[in-house]
Write a protein that holds these residues in place. Structure first.
Motif, short mmCIF file in Angstrom:
data_model
loop_
_atom_site.label_atom_id
_atom_site.label_comp_id
_atom_site.label_asym_id
_atom_site.label_seq_id
_atom_site.Cartn_x
_atom_site.Cartn_y
_atom_site.Cartn_z
N VAL A 18 -1.95 -0.37 -0.78
CA VAL A 18 -0.53 -0.69 -0.61
C VAL A 18 0.24 -0.36 -1.88
CG1 VAL A 18 -0.91 -2.55 1.07
CG2 VAL A 18 -0.80 -3.09 -1.36
N ALA A 22 4.37 -4.86 -1.09
CA ALA A 22 4.16 -4.84 0.37
C ALA A 22 4.01 -6.27 0.86
CB ALA A 22 2.91 -4.03 0.71
N ASP A 23 4.69 -6.58 1.98
CA ASP A 23 4.64 -7.96 2.46
C ASP A 23 3.45 -8.19 3.38
OD1 ASP A 23 5.61 -7.91 5.43
OD2 ASP A 23 7.09 -6.69 4.34
N GLU A 25 3.09 -9.71 6.26
CA GLU A 25 3.24 -9.44 7.69
C GLU A 25 2.96 -7.98 8.00
OE1 GLU A 25 5.58 -11.04 5.83
OE2 GLU A 25 5.19 -13.08 6.54
N ARG A 26 3.46 -7.08 7.16
CA ARG A 26 3.23 -5.65 7.38
C ARG A 26 1.75 -5.31 7.18
NH1 ARG A 26 5.31 -0.83 3.87
NH2 ARG A 26 5.72 -2.55 2.47
N ILE A 27 1.12 -5.91 6.19
CA ILE A 27 -0.29 -5.66 5.93
C ILE A 27 -1.14 -6.14 7.11
CG2 ILE A 27 -2.25 -6.24 4.42
CD1 ILE A 27 -0.12 -6.43 2.12
N ARG A 29 -0.15 -6.62 10.22
CA ARG A 29 0.13 -5.76 11.39
C ARG A 29 -0.67 -4.45 11.31
NH1 ARG A 29 5.56 -7.15 10.60
NH2 ARG A 29 6.00 -5.10 9.69
N ALA A 30 -0.73 -3.86 10.13
CA ALA A 30 -1.48 -2.62 9.95
C ALA A 30 -2.97 -2.83 10.19
CB ALA A 30 -1.23 -2.05 8.55
N GLY A 54 1.52 -10.20 -1.26
CA GLY A 54 1.31 -9.73 0.11
C GLY A 54 -0.16 -9.63 0.48
N GLU A 116 2.70 1.90 8.96
CA GLU A 116 3.85 1.29 8.26
C GLU A 116 3.70 1.38 6.74
OE1 GLU A 116 5.52 -2.47 9.67
OE2 GLU A 116 4.15 -2.38 11.37
N VAL A 118 1.01 1.23 5.01
CA VAL A 118 -0.18 0.53 4.54
C VAL A 118 -1.40 1.37 4.92
CG1 VAL A 118 -1.58 -1.57 4.73
CG2 VAL A 118 0.92 -1.72 4.80
#
Length: 131
Positions: A18, A22-23, A25-27, A29-30, A54, A116, A118
């Motif tokens: 990352v 990087a937050d 939630e995005r991590i 989700r990936a 994150g 996203e 990540v």
């Protein structure tokens, strides 16, 4: 007879690359998009990313530890996918695949995949990977 017990599911070490900031939630989700959220032994990454909020929050959400490796350790791993840009930025041509391989001790299950922004990869994890 229904779902397999958690202890008999295959486990993987998930390597994550990352950018700073990087937050979680995005991590998550990936990771979920690439490997799901069950059977993860640990998140593995570059040592200077291991303390990123994150990464820490994503690991807490998934209930797994974070395992960190130096750029030198990661650079010594033979991987399928490398990046000159990543090498110039952090000193190793691979973060996610190399970290997954080092943390898991097995073979690549899912190679470098970007979701996203990540980078996620997974490797089969030995029983000691989550210890």
């Amino acid at each position: 007879m229904g779902d397999q017990p958690a202890h008999s599911r295959p486990t993987v070490a998930v390597g994550v690359g990352v950018r700073p900031g990087a937050d979680a939630e995005r991590i998550v989700r990936a990771i979920s998009a690439v490997v799901g959220t069950a059977g993860i032994a640990c998140l593995a990454t570059l040592d200077r990313r291991a303390d990123e909020p994150g990464i820490r929050a994503a690991a807490q959400t998934l209930g797994v530890p974070v395992v960190a490796f130096t750029a030198e350790q990661l650079a010594a791993v033979d991987v399928r996918h490398t990046s000159d840009r990543v090498s110039a930025a952090v000193g190793t041509p691979s973060v996610a695949e190399a970290a997954a391989l080092l943390a898991g001790g097995g073979e690549i299950v899912c190679g470098r995949t970007i979701v996203e922004g990540v980078v996620v990869a997974s490797a089969s994890a030995s029983a000691s990977a989550s210890a």
